[in-house]
Design a protein around this motif. Structure first.
Motif, short mmCIF file in Angstrom:
data_model
loop_
_atom_site.label_atom_id
_atom_site.label_comp_id
_atom_site.label_asym_id
_atom_site.label_seq_id
_atom_site.Cartn_x
_atom_site.Cartn_y
_atom_site.Cartn_z
N LEU A 135 0.86 -1.19 0.00
CA LEU A 135 0.00 0.00 0.00
C LEU A 135 0.89 1.23 0.00
O LEU A 135 1.76 1.37 0.88
CB LEU A 135 -0.89 0.00 1.24
CG LEU A 135 -1.82 1.21 1.42
CD1 LEU A 135 -2.93 1.20 0.38
CD2 LEU A 135 -2.43 1.22 2.83
N GLY A 136 0.70 2.13 -0.94
CA GLY A 136 1.54 3.32 -1.04
C GLY A 136 0.77 4.60 -0.80
O GLY A 136 0.18 5.15 -1.74
N LEU A 137 0.75 5.04 0.43
CA LEU A 137 0.07 6.30 0.76
C LEU A 137 1.08 7.39 1.11
O LEU A 137 1.06 8.48 0.57
CB LEU A 137 -0.88 6.10 1.95
CG LEU A 137 -1.95 5.01 1.85
CD1 LEU A 137 -2.81 5.00 3.13
CD2 LEU A 137 -2.83 5.22 0.63
N GLY A 142 5.19 13.86 3.99
CA GLY A 142 4.24 13.65 5.09
C GLY A 142 3.31 12.49 4.87
O GLY A 142 3.01 12.12 3.72
N GLY A 143 2.86 11.91 5.98
CA GLY A 143 1.97 10.76 5.91
C GLY A 143 0.62 11.04 6.54
O GLY A 143 -0.41 10.58 6.05
N SER A 144 0.60 11.84 7.63
CA SER A 144 -0.67 12.10 8.31
C SER A 144 -1.61 12.91 7.41
O SER A 144 -2.81 12.66 7.36
CB SER A 144 -0.45 12.91 9.60
OG SER A 144 0.52 12.31 10.40
N PHE A 168 8.43 4.86 3.23
CA PHE A 168 7.99 3.99 4.34
C PHE A 168 7.04 2.91 3.84
O PHE A 168 6.11 2.52 4.56
CB PHE A 168 7.26 4.78 5.44
CG PHE A 168 8.14 5.67 6.27
CD1 PHE A 168 9.30 5.19 6.84
CD2 PHE A 168 7.80 6.99 6.51
CE1 PHE A 168 10.10 6.00 7.62
CE2 PHE A 168 8.59 7.81 7.29
CZ PHE A 168 9.75 7.32 7.85
N ILE A 169 7.22 2.42 2.62
CA ILE A 169 6.25 1.45 2.09
C ILE A 169 6.66 0.04 2.48
O ILE A 169 7.65 -0.51 1.98
CB ILE A 169 6.12 1.60 0.55
CG1 ILE A 169 5.78 3.06 0.20
CG2 ILE A 169 5.06 0.64 0.01
CD1 ILE A 169 4.59 3.65 0.94
N SER A 170 5.88 -0.55 3.38
CA SER A 170 6.17 -1.90 3.87
C SER A 170 6.07 -2.90 2.73
O SER A 170 5.08 -2.90 1.99
CB SER A 170 5.18 -2.29 4.98
OG SER A 170 5.35 -1.44 6.08
N LYS A 212 15.94 -0.22 10.64
CA LYS A 212 14.96 0.47 11.46
C LYS A 212 15.14 0.08 12.93
O LYS A 212 15.89 -0.84 13.25
CB LYS A 212 13.54 0.09 11.01
CG LYS A 212 13.30 0.28 9.53
CD LYS A 212 11.88 -0.08 9.14
CE LYS A 212 11.58 -1.57 9.22
NZ LYS A 212 12.27 -2.36 8.18
C1 LIG Z 1 8.02 0.88 9.66
C2 LIG Z 1 6.99 1.69 8.95
C3 LIG Z 1 6.19 1.08 7.97
C4 LIG Z 1 5.25 1.84 7.27
N1 LIG Z 1 4.51 1.24 6.28
C5 LIG Z 1 3.73 2.03 5.48
C6 LIG Z 1 3.08 1.46 4.33
O1 LIG Z 1 3.14 0.25 4.09
N2 LIG Z 1 2.37 2.29 3.53
C7 LIG Z 1 2.26 3.64 3.78
O2 LIG Z 1 1.62 4.33 3.01
N3 LIG Z 1 2.85 4.20 4.87
C8 LIG Z 1 3.59 3.42 5.71
N4 LIG Z 1 4.20 3.97 6.81
C9 LIG Z 1 4.10 5.40 7.01
C10 LIG Z 1 3.17 5.81 8.13
O3 LIG Z 1 1.85 5.58 7.73
C11 LIG Z 1 3.50 7.29 8.39
O4 LIG Z 1 4.73 7.32 9.08
C12 LIG Z 1 2.43 7.96 9.16
O5 LIG Z 1 1.30 8.12 8.35
C13 LIG Z 1 2.89 9.33 9.66
O6 LIG Z 1 3.40 10.09 8.62
P1 LIG Z 1 4.83 10.80 8.74
O7 LIG Z 1 5.83 9.79 9.22
O8 LIG Z 1 5.11 11.48 7.45
O9 LIG Z 1 4.69 11.86 9.89
P2 LIG Z 1 4.02 13.28 9.77
O10 LIG Z 1 2.72 13.20 9.06
O11 LIG Z 1 5.04 14.24 9.24
O12 LIG Z 1 3.77 13.59 11.28
C14 LIG Z 1 4.88 13.86 12.18
C15 LIG Z 1 4.30 14.16 13.55
O13 LIG Z 1 3.43 15.29 13.51
C16 LIG Z 1 2.14 14.94 14.01
N5 LIG Z 1 1.14 15.64 13.21
C17 LIG Z 1 0.97 15.56 11.88
N6 LIG Z 1 -0.04 16.34 11.49
C18 LIG Z 1 -0.53 16.93 12.60
C19 LIG Z 1 -1.60 17.84 12.84
N7 LIG Z 1 -2.36 18.35 11.87
N8 LIG Z 1 -1.83 18.21 14.12
C20 LIG Z 1 -1.07 17.74 15.13
N9 LIG Z 1 -0.04 16.86 14.95
C21 LIG Z 1 0.22 16.46 13.70
C22 LIG Z 1 2.03 13.43 13.86
O14 LIG Z 1 1.14 12.86 14.81
C23 LIG Z 1 3.46 13.00 14.12
O15 LIG Z 1 3.71 12.90 15.51
C24 LIG Z 1 5.10 3.23 7.56
C25 LIG Z 1 5.87 3.82 8.57
C26 LIG Z 1 6.81 3.07 9.25
C27 LIG Z 1 7.63 3.75 10.31
#
Ligand SMILES: Cc1cc2nc3c(=O)[nH]c(=O)nc-3n(C[C@H](O)[C@H](O)[C@H](O)COP(=O)(O)OP(=O)(O)OC[C@H]3O[C@@H](n4cnc5c(N)ncnc54)[C@H](O)[C@@H]3O)c2cc1C
Length: 284
Positions: A135-137, A142-144, A168-170, A212
């Protein structure tokens, strides 16, 4: 009575004899096929390919998926998946979920929303353990904040031209397909679509993330898309309706994580103390 993984669990009134038999089968399988090798796999940073086939034979990959697509759905309810998630956590090998079971987040969008001929091609291959899907989101920026993703897919004739990156794509290093969130429209969630991208297409590159903190046996990739021509019939759901697909999908993941958390909390108390490789345990 001794306190252990089973006796410490809160009694679950929803589990019947069938669920309990499934738990016994799973436990025996995982104790034989996974637990003796977990440190070896963590140190190697990978799980042998034949494990996918063994998981498929055991019915683990197909549980809950439609029979006509190679899954096992007759007599199956969400508690069978819950039991699986508890038992897979009991083996205390964090990366196994994000590798051998990563299809649980990559495949449901295809099952539910892809065109019939795509679904009929992809799903049986993944459930039989011969092919993989991720899954590639998440993107490097940024991910959130998925509503503001920047990977673009521009429709040109019968194709989408995809440019951008995911990180971060597993399972991404070994995936044959990635269910990918792309921007096909304007800003915000209403411009997002889901597209099934075959990783063999020209213009797809990938690099593995370095070591990791945990989940060592699971590969985690950064994907790069450079003018990748994806056939338009690989759209998952309707154009610009991808955010609904994503939200539907993440609900399943949240439910699975409940089983993982219940399992890991007991494993932590009564089993292996860490779900990371042995070198990391030495550091602690
Ligand atoms: C080992 C691992 C495997 C993963 N596998 C996948 C995968 O298979 N597919 C995939 O798509 N993703 C995957 N991810 C990614 C994961 O979904 C993201 O790390 C997650 O969505 C957070 O995104 P980010 O790391 O970019 O952090 P950011 O979105 O940059 O957030 C950083 C920090 O800021 C906070 N924050 C963000 N926005 C706000 C806001 N509006 N208000 C307050 N606080 C906020 C967050 O809570 C967090 O603490 C994986 C991550 C890891 C570590």
């Amino acid at each position: 009575m001794s306190l252990d993984f089973d006796s410490a669990k809160i009694d679950n009134p929803y589990l019947n004899a069938d669920h309990l038999a499934w738990r016994d089968q799973l436990r025996a399988f995982l104790e034989k096929e996974v637990i003796p090798y977990r440190d070896e796999w963590d140190e190697a940073g990978k799980i042998p390919d034949d494990i996918w086939l063994k998981f498929a034979d055991m019915g683990i990959l197909g549980i809950g998926y439609p029979e006509e697509l190679g899954g096992i759905s007759e007599g199956i309810d969400p508690w069978h998946s819950y039991v699986l998630n508890e038992e897979i956590s009991r083996v205390a090998l964090g990366g196994i979920v994000s590798s051998v079971l990563v299809h649980a987040i990559g495949l449901p969008p295809v099952v539910k929303f892809a065109e019939d001929h795509i679904r009929e091609d992809v799903v049986p291959k993944v459930l039989s353990g011969t092919h993989r899907i991720s899954l590639g989101l998440t993107e490097p920026d940024g991910g959130s904040d998925l509503a503001n993703l920047t990977t673009t897919a521009v429709r040109v004739g019968d194709h989408y031209i995809v440019n951008g990156s995911k990180t971060f794509i597993s399972g991404g290093m070994c995936a044959d397909w990635v269910s990918t969130a792309v921007r096909t429209g304007g800003p915000g969630p209403k411009g997002v679509s889901m597209l099934l991208i075959p990783t063999k297409l020209p213009g797809v590159e990938r690099t593995a993330l370095d070591k990791k903190m945990g989940w060592w046996c699971s590969d985690t990739a950064t994907l790069y898309f450079d003018d990748v021509r994806v056939p338009a019939d690989h759209l998952i759901g309707q154009e610009n309706m991808g955010f609904l697909v994503i939200m539907n999908n993440l609900n399943n993941e949240r439910l699975a994580m409940c089983g993982h958390m219940a399992g890991y909390s007991l494993t932590h108390l009564f089993g292996r103390s860490h779900s990371v490789g042995s070198r990391s345990r030495d550091l602690w």
